[in-house]
Design a protein around this motif. Structure first.
Motif, PDB file in Angstrom:
ATOM      1  N   PHE A  29      31.629  34.967  26.727  1.00  0.00           N
ATOM      2  CA  PHE A  29      32.510  34.663  28.162  1.00  0.00           C
ATOM      3  C   PHE A  29      32.909  33.661  28.660  1.00  0.00           C
ATOM      4  O   PHE A  29      31.946  32.884  27.867  1.00  0.00           O
ATOM      5  CB  PHE A  29      31.382  35.204  28.662  1.00  0.00           C
ATOM      6  N   SER A  30      33.756  33.514  28.784  1.00  0.00           N
ATOM      7  CA  SER A  30      34.692  32.002  29.701  1.00  0.00           C
ATOM      8  C   SER A  30      33.648  31.317  31.264  1.00  0.00           C
ATOM      9  O   SER A  30      32.830  32.009  32.005  1.00  0.00           O
ATOM     10  CB  SER A  30      35.721  32.453  29.826  1.00  0.00           C
ATOM     11  N   LYS A  31      33.880  30.735  31.775  1.00  0.00           N
ATOM     12  CA  LYS A  31      33.831  30.357  32.953  1.00  0.00           C
ATOM     13  C   LYS A  31      34.200  31.083  34.174  1.00  0.00           C
ATOM     14  O   LYS A  31      33.293  31.664  35.302  1.00  0.00           O
ATOM     15  CB  LYS A  31      33.971  28.746  34.028  1.00  0.00           C
ATOM     16  N   ALA A  32      35.809  31.453  34.251  1.00  0.00           N
ATOM     17  CA  ALA A  32      35.938  32.573  34.795  1.00  0.00           C
ATOM     18  C   ALA A  32      35.528  34.081  34.801  1.00  0.00           C
ATOM     19  O   ALA A  32      35.522  34.401  36.070  1.00  0.00           O
ATOM     20  CB  ALA A  32      37.310  33.138  34.114  1.00  0.00           C
ATOM     21  N   ASP A  33      35.234  34.119  33.480  1.00  0.00           N
ATOM     22  CA  ASP A  33      34.490  35.134  33.516  1.00  0.00           C
ATOM     23  C   ASP A  33      32.932  35.521  34.238  1.00  0.00           C
ATOM     24  O   ASP A  33      32.805  36.172  35.415  1.00  0.00           O
ATOM     25  CB  ASP A  33      33.603  35.989  32.367  1.00  0.00           C
ATOM     26  N   SER A  34      32.497  34.198  34.270  1.00  0.00           N
ATOM     27  CA  SER A  34      30.676  33.740  35.001  1.00  0.00           C
ATOM     28  C   SER A  34      31.621  34.113  36.480  1.00  0.00           C
ATOM     29  O   SER A  34      30.789  34.169  37.769  1.00  0.00           O
ATOM     30  CB  SER A  34      30.127  32.345  34.608  1.00  0.00           C
ATOM     31  N   LEU A  35      32.530  33.104  36.823  1.00  0.00           N
ATOM     32  CA  LEU A  35      33.310  33.022  38.618  1.00  0.00           C
ATOM     33  C   LEU A  35      33.195  34.939  38.815  1.00  0.00           C
ATOM     34  O   LEU A  35      33.366  34.717  40.316  1.00  0.00           O
ATOM     35  CB  LEU A  35      33.777  31.916  38.114  1.00  0.00           C
ATOM     36  N   ARG A  36      33.758  34.800  37.646  1.00  0.00           N
ATOM     37  CA  ARG A  36      33.913  36.409  38.664  1.00  0.00           C
ATOM     38  C   ARG A  36      32.631  37.585  38.890  1.00  0.00           C
ATOM     39  O   ARG A  36      32.934  38.072  39.644  1.00  0.00           O
ATOM     40  CB  ARG A  36      34.888  37.533  37.750  1.00  0.00           C
ATOM     41  N   GLY A  37      32.328  37.446  37.837  1.00  0.00           N
ATOM     42  CA  GLY A  37      30.468  38.413  38.064  1.00  0.00           C
ATOM     43  C   GLY A  37      29.558  38.126  38.134  1.00  0.00           C
ATOM     44  O   GLY A  37      28.013  38.873  38.712  1.00  0.00           O
ATOM     45  N   THR A  38      29.130  36.463  38.364  1.00  0.00           N
ATOM     46  CA  THR A  38      27.765  35.783  39.199  1.00  0.00           C
ATOM     47  C   THR A  38      27.702  36.133  40.352  1.00  0.00           C
ATOM     48  O   THR A  38      28.788  35.937  41.059  1.00  0.00           O
ATOM     49  CB  THR A  38      27.451  34.647  38.368  1.00  0.00           C
ATOM     50  N   LEU A  39      26.874  36.616  40.943  1.00  0.00           N
ATOM     51  CA  LEU A  39      26.222  37.224  41.977  1.00  0.00           C
ATOM     52  C   LEU A  39      25.757  35.220  42.340  1.00  0.00           C
ATOM     53  O   LEU A  39      24.572  35.138  43.039  1.00  0.00           O
ATOM     54  CB  LEU A  39      25.266  37.578  42.578  1.00  0.00           C
ATOM     55  N   THR A  40      26.494  34.316  42.652  1.00  0.00           N
ATOM     56  CA  THR A  40      25.940  32.981  42.679  1.00  0.00           C
ATOM     57  C   THR A  40      25.522  33.145  44.512  1.00  0.00           C
ATOM     58  O   THR A  40      26.065  34.436  45.101  1.00  0.00           O
ATOM     59  CB  THR A  40      27.014  31.646  43.029  1.00  0.00           C
ATOM     60  N   GLN A  80      29.431  27.222  52.975  1.00  0.00           N
ATOM     61  CA  GLN A  80      31.152  27.736  51.887  1.00  0.00           C
ATOM     62  C   GLN A  80      30.550  28.659  51.339  1.00  0.00           C
ATOM     63  O   GLN A  80      29.260  29.502  51.214  1.00  0.00           O
ATOM     64  CB  GLN A  80      31.176  26.555  50.847  1.00  0.00           C
ATOM     65  N   LEU A  81      31.897  29.607  51.535  1.00  0.00           N
ATOM     66  CA  LEU A  81      31.687  31.080  50.343  1.00  0.00           C
ATOM     67  C   LEU A  81      32.710  31.251  49.663  1.00  0.00           C
ATOM     68  O   LEU A  81      33.786  30.079  49.301  1.00  0.00           O
ATOM     69  CB  LEU A  81      31.051  31.775  51.937  1.00  0.00           C
ATOM     70  N   GLN A  82      32.465  31.711  48.388  1.00  0.00           N
ATOM     71  CA  GLN A  82      33.660  32.161  47.652  1.00  0.00           C
ATOM     72  C   GLN A  82      34.311  32.966  48.011  1.00  0.00           C
ATOM     73  O   GLN A  82      33.228  34.728  48.198  1.00  0.00           O
ATOM     74  CB  GLN A  82      32.950  32.215  46.117  1.00  0.00           C
ATOM     75  N   PHE A  83      35.537  33.521  47.537  1.00  0.00           N
ATOM     76  CA  PHE A  83      36.258  34.853  47.844  1.00  0.00           C
ATOM     77  C   PHE A  83      36.886  34.416  45.915  1.00  0.00           C
ATOM     78  O   PHE A  83      36.880  33.863  45.444  1.00  0.00           O
ATOM     79  CB  PHE A  83      37.307  35.089  48.680  1.00  0.00           C
ATOM     80  N   ASP A  84      37.515  35.760  45.695  1.00  0.00           N
ATOM     81  CA  ASP A  84      38.555  35.819  44.716  1.00  0.00           C
ATOM     82  C   ASP A  84      39.948  36.363  45.277  1.00  0.00           C
ATOM     83  O   ASP A  84      40.342  36.963  46.054  1.00  0.00           O
ATOM     84  CB  ASP A  84      37.715  36.699  43.831  1.00  0.00           C
ATOM     85  N   PHE A 107      39.950  28.565  38.763  1.00  0.00           N
ATOM     86  CA  PHE A 107      40.570  30.107  37.851  1.00  0.00           C
ATOM     87  C   PHE A 107      40.350  31.158  38.086  1.00  0.00           C
ATOM     88  O   PHE A 107      41.984  30.961  39.389  1.00  0.00           O
ATOM     89  CB  PHE A 107      39.358  30.700  36.836  1.00  0.00           C
ATOM     90  N   ASN A 108      40.636  32.769  38.528  1.00  0.00           N
ATOM     91  CA  ASN A 108      40.539  32.995  40.400  1.00  0.00           C
ATOM     92  C   ASN A 108      39.646  33.243  41.198  1.00  0.00           C
ATOM     93  O   ASN A 108      40.123  34.250  41.801  1.00  0.00           O
ATOM     94  CB  ASN A 108      40.560  34.697  39.694  1.00  0.00           C
ATOM     95  N   ALA A 109      38.508  32.301  41.131  1.00  0.00           N
ATOM     96  CA  ALA A 109      38.056  31.648  42.590  1.00  0.00           C
ATOM     97  C   ALA A 109      38.192  31.335  43.401  1.00  0.00           C
ATOM     98  O   ALA A 109      38.937  29.839  42.781  1.00  0.00           O
ATOM     99  CB  ALA A 109      36.559  31.580  42.017  1.00  0.00           C
ATOM    100  N   VAL A 110      37.865  31.284  44.597  1.00  0.00           N
ATOM    101  CA  VAL A 110      38.187  30.254  45.910  1.00  0.00           C
ATOM    102  C   VAL A 110      37.772  29.696  46.700  1.00  0.00           C
ATOM    103  O   VAL A 110      36.755  30.866  47.289  1.00  0.00           O
ATOM    104  CB  VAL A 110      39.308  31.063  46.518  1.00  0.00           C
ATOM    105  N   PHE A 111      37.000  29.058  46.454  1.00  0.00           N
ATOM    106  CA  PHE A 111      35.741  28.619  47.466  1.00  0.00           C
ATOM    107  C   PHE A 111      36.754  27.597  48.501  1.00  0.00           C
ATOM    108  O   PHE A 111      37.546  26.835  48.859  1.00  0.00           O
ATOM    109  CB  PHE A 111      34.978  27.363  46.845  1.00  0.00           C
ATOM    110  N   VAL A 112      35.733  28.371  49.885  1.00  0.00           N
ATOM    111  CA  VAL A 112      36.566  27.736  51.033  1.00  0.00           C
ATOM    112  C   VAL A 112      35.286  27.188  51.639  1.00  0.00           C
ATOM    113  O   VAL A 112      34.532  27.582  52.178  1.00  0.00           O
ATOM    114  CB  VAL A 112      36.572  29.267  52.041  1.00  0.00           C
ATOM    115  N   SER A 113      35.850  25.883  52.453  1.00  0.00           N
ATOM    116  CA  SER A 113      34.677  24.982  53.519  1.00  0.00           C
ATOM    117  C   SER A 113      35.057  25.336  54.377  1.00  0.00           C
ATOM    118  O   SER A 113      36.281  25.320  54.989  1.00  0.00           O
ATOM    119  CB  SER A 113      34.977  24.015  53.280  1.00  0.00           C
ATOM    120  N   HIS A 176      33.584  42.031  44.057  1.00  0.00           N
ATOM    121  CA  HIS A 176      31.838  42.464  43.042  1.00  0.00           C
ATOM    122  C   HIS A 176      31.531  43.494  43.206  1.00  0.00           C
ATOM    123  O   HIS A 176      31.626  43.747  44.797  1.00  0.00           O
ATOM    124  CB  HIS A 176      31.029  41.354  43.461  1.00  0.00           C
ATOM    125  N   GLN A 177      31.442  44.685  42.996  1.00  0.00           N
ATOM    126  CA  GLN A 177      30.771  45.804  43.243  1.00  0.00           C
ATOM    127  C   GLN A 177      30.164  45.745  43.839  1.00  0.00           C
ATOM    128  O   GLN A 177      29.369  46.928  45.059  1.00  0.00           O
ATOM    129  CB  GLN A 177      30.852  46.653  41.794  1.00  0.00           C
TER     130      GLN A 177
END
Length: 307
Positions: A29-40, A80-84, A107-113, A176-177
């Protein structure tokens, strides 16, 4: 937020499906996978309440553009929050209270301040404007992406398949589901000689400049991101009713115009019978609205969408 979503699907399993995108296992699993799947904390800090997705589909250029409004409730204090959104699609700007917000992409994550800390319990909103050429599905529905095809008469027939692949492949969202939006307004603009079908109830059809028509659909129940969809083509439309548990169930049928003389006798005869079989106990499907439409690819022969 969770809901029961009912789909009636007739599947013709095609050869080679085992090698397709949704069937592949992953050993690493890549960093992109973690950004997509992890609930941070950047994702759990807000609970999504409402989206207004507004998209124009430029079929000849296989290009989409538009915006999505996020209305949310803060579950903790944050700045700050993340959307995709898939990286091949451009974030043109993010607007908050009339001003543009700074953001960065990974990657496919966008971080907004945000300019100041949003307090726990606060209800707020921002809008993402975006554009680009979405990924084209190679073997839908097993491989995700947009589907630009034609019916037998040569008319455009467009849809999208993104379960497993990700709804953020074509629109910005909290992908995220664990967090289903409570309600969504889906506004899709298409060439005026075509029709567009999405989830929910059709609120309005509005003529737009430059030969486009906007279809506005509203879903007033929680819905998974990947269930949000569109169907574009030359359709015939007719209606019917079914006596549901809580009153009349509105039935809307959308067949490709060229196939409507073949589809209508079957749907008129069979759908009410099918619904009778589902009328067991307190099944919520029978207190809502149902749309039935032809869907591309042909491996999915017909489906129903219930808001």
């Amino acid at each position: 937020m969770k809901t029961l979503v009912y789909n009636l699907l007739l599947l013709l399993i095609t050869t080679g499906a085992a090698n397709a995108q949704l069937m592949k296992g992953k050993n690493q699993f890549s960093k992109a996978d973690s950004l997509r799947g992890t609930l941070t904390p950047l994702r759990t800090c807000y609970d999504i309440n409402y989206y207004h997705l507004d998209v124009k589909v430029d079929i000849p250029n296989k290009f989409i553009s538009g915006s999505n409004e996020f209305k949310f409730t803060a579950t903790q204090n944050f700045r700050q929050l993340q959307f995709d959104l898939f990286s091949n699609l451009k974030v043109d700007r993010i607007v908050y209270k009339g001003n543009e917000l700074p953001f960065k992409r990974e990657f496919n994550a966008v971080f907004v301040s945000f300019p100041k800390e949003i307090q726990k319990g606060a209800k707020d909103s921002f809008t993402v404007f975006y554009s680009g050429n979405p990924v084209i599905a190679k073997n839908p529905p097993w491989d995700g992406g947009f589907i630009f095809s034609k019916d037998k008469s040569g008319n455009p027939w467009v849809s999208v398949a993104c379960q497993g692949f990700g709804a953020s492949s074509w629109w910005p969202n909290k992908d995220h589901q664990s967090d289903e939006v409570d309600s969504i307004l889906i506004s899709i603009s298409v060439p005026k000689d075509l029709q567009e079908i999405s989830n929910g109830k059709l609120r309005s059809v509005i003529e737009q400049p430059n030969g486009y028509t906007q279809y506005n659909w509203f879903v007033n129940n929680p819905i998974n991101n990947y269930n949000v969809t569109l169907y574009i083509g030359k359709y015939a439309h007719w209606t019917d009713q079914y006596d549901g548990e809580k009153g009349k169930l509105s039935l809307d049928y959308w067949s490709l115009k060229e196939d409507s003389t073949r589809a209508r006798p079957h749907w008129d005869a069979d759908v009410n019978q099918c619904l009778s079989l589902l009328n067991i106990g307190s099944v919520p499907i029978l207190s809502m609205k149902m749309d039935i439409s032809w869907y591309r690819p042909l491996t999915w022969v017909w489906s129903t969408r219930v808001p």
